[in-house]
Structures are given as C-alpha cells and as structure tokens.
Motif scaffolding. Structure first.
Motif, PDB file in Angstrom:
ATOM      1  N   LEU A 140       0.822  -1.207   0.000  1.00  0.00           N
ATOM      2  CA  LEU A 140       0.000   0.000   0.000  1.00  0.00           C
ATOM      3  C   LEU A 140       0.860   1.263   0.000  1.00  0.00           C
ATOM      4  O   LEU A 140       0.532   2.252  -0.661  1.00  0.00           O
ATOM      5  CB  LEU A 140      -0.920   0.008   1.221  1.00  0.00           C
ATOM      6  N   SER A 141       1.966   1.226   0.718  1.00  0.00           N
ATOM      7  CA  SER A 141       2.810   2.418   0.832  1.00  0.00           C
ATOM      8  C   SER A 141       3.560   2.721  -0.455  1.00  0.00           C
ATOM      9  O   SER A 141       4.034   3.851  -0.645  1.00  0.00           O
ATOM     10  CB  SER A 141       3.806   2.245   1.985  1.00  0.00           C
ATOM     11  N   ARG A 151      -5.676   3.923  -1.515  1.00  0.00           N
ATOM     12  CA  ARG A 151      -5.431   3.127  -0.308  1.00  0.00           C
ATOM     13  C   ARG A 151      -6.715   2.995   0.511  1.00  0.00           C
ATOM     14  O   ARG A 151      -6.990   1.920   1.068  1.00  0.00           O
ATOM     15  CB  ARG A 151      -4.310   3.762   0.524  1.00  0.00           C
ATOM     16  N   THR A 201      -8.717  -0.599   1.405  1.00  0.00           N
ATOM     17  CA  THR A 201      -8.850  -1.041   2.794  1.00  0.00           C
ATOM     18  C   THR A 201     -10.252  -0.804   3.377  1.00  0.00           C
ATOM     19  O   THR A 201     -10.572  -1.370   4.422  1.00  0.00           O
ATOM     20  CB  THR A 201      -7.822  -0.331   3.697  1.00  0.00           C
TER      21      THR A 201
END
Length: 230
Positions: free
Chosen positions: A95-96, A207, A211
C-alpha cells in the motif's frame, strides 16, 4: 496495520459448498476468524472479503483485514485438514508503494445499485443495475473519488463505437438470495466482477478504497478490490 489473506476451498466437501452457497453464513465464518471484534463501518479500515473462481476450477477466499485472521475452522470445515493452509501477508508495504501514474491490473466484485422510483409519489429504493452498460458506468462514475482511472483503449482496439472505450470487462454476474437472521423475507443481491487495468491518480484515496471497500454489500463479499502487476 493491514493484512491480505488467501484461502483455497476444497469444493468437494459439503462444508465448503454450504459456506459458498450463503453470503450470510460465509460472512459469519470470516468474522469468527478474529479473536477481537473488528470495525465494520466505512470511516476506517474494515474486514473485506471476496470469492474468486479461477479458470482451473479453483475457488479462493480473499480477506483484507486490520488484524491477522485465524482460519483454522475453515480449513477443518471446508479445506484440507491434513495439508491445508492459508497465506497471510503484510499489506502495508504494498500500500505504501502506490504512486501517481502507476498502472495495475485490478479485480473487484461489487454490488452495482442505484436509487430509482416508478412514479413521483413513490419513495426511492435501491435497484440493481442489470445491464452491462450500466454496470460498467457504475464503476466509471466512482473511479475519480476512489483514486484511480480505468485505462482507455487505443481507438484501433475498440470493437464497438459505444461502451468499449476502457480496459474493463464485467463477468460472473450473479443474483443471490439468502435468509438473514431474524428476517422472514430473503435478501436478494446482484453481484458482478470487474477485471481491468487502472492508473493511480490519488494514492491516498486508492489506499482507502483498498482497505475500506467500494460500494455496498461489503458484509456479503462485495467491495474488495485487489491489484496485480499489469
């Protein structure tokens, strides 16, 4: 901390077929994988899940969650108790790394609905999109807020003058009907699976999509988008 988990069903087993036949039952099984009660609202990371059926007749459960799940009960009921396992990965490093302009293949199972009424006197109600054109449009209308844009095809690759502008297909349309605890009337649900290619436009928004999910019916296997190398 977010986690991505994959579990393969042994569809020859009665327990697997029972779970796969009812989103309500499977939702309960997924949520019982966590020792603590996890958040289920849309204001933060939550438990999302999706069923994928592959071309090799394999059926997988994918789960995105803030905590690591323990799927021992699923292995015992619907997997291979002697040899079966599940795989859980730390989702945060992936995700980062999302950046503007990145391109990914994606898959999403969703419940494309809209509000409608037959007359001005009737209250509006949620109605499922049943045609492919409107189902595609449902996703395209949400892409900007979700942090991505679906890649457009070069004009020479478009087979139709309308509705074939994007690297996007809709498949596995299903109409589900199941009983919800405490309700006499069955719940009916239309789900479709989107496969396509996207370009990241807003990494933070994407993101959140990955999520928190996209669309309605998240408790019943909708809303989970996953990415893979394009």
């Amino acid at each position: 901390m977010m986690h991505l988990t994959r579990f393969r069903f042994n569809t020859a087993r009665v327990g697997a077929r029972r779970l796969l036949s009812s989103p309500q039952t499977l939702h309960a099984a997924v949520m019982s994988s966590f020792a603590e009660i996890l958040p289920a609202g849309d204001d933060g990371p939550r438990v999302l899940w999706r069923i994928d059926r592959t071309s090799r007749a394999e059926t997988y459960l994918y789960v995105v969650s803030p905590a690591k799940p323990d799927l021992t009960h699923l292995v015992e009921q619907a997997g291979w108790p002697e040899t079966g396992r599940w795989q859980t990965y730390d989702y945060e490093p992936f995700l980062s790394r999302l950046n503007v302009g990145d391109r990914w293949a994606f898959r999403l199972t969703a419940n494309p609905v809209h509000t409608a009424r037959r007359t001005d006197q009737e209250p509006t109600k949620l109605t499922a999109h049943v045609g492919a054109y409107h189902q595609l449009r449902w996703l395209l209308q949400r892409q900007e807020n979700a942090g991505f844009k679906v890649v457009e095809k070069p004009s020479e690759r478009r087979l139709l003058p309308e509705g074939d502008q994007h690297e996007l297909i809709v498949s596995d349309r299903r109409q589900l009907a199941f009983k919800k605890t405490g309700q006499r009337q069955p719940v009916t649900l239309v789900t479709v699976t989107y496969d396509g290619r996207l370009e990241v436009t807003d990494p933070d928004a994407l993101r959140r999509t990955l999520t928190r999910g996209l669309g309605r019916a998240k408790a019943y296997g909708c809303g989970l988008m996953t990415l893979a190398g394009a």
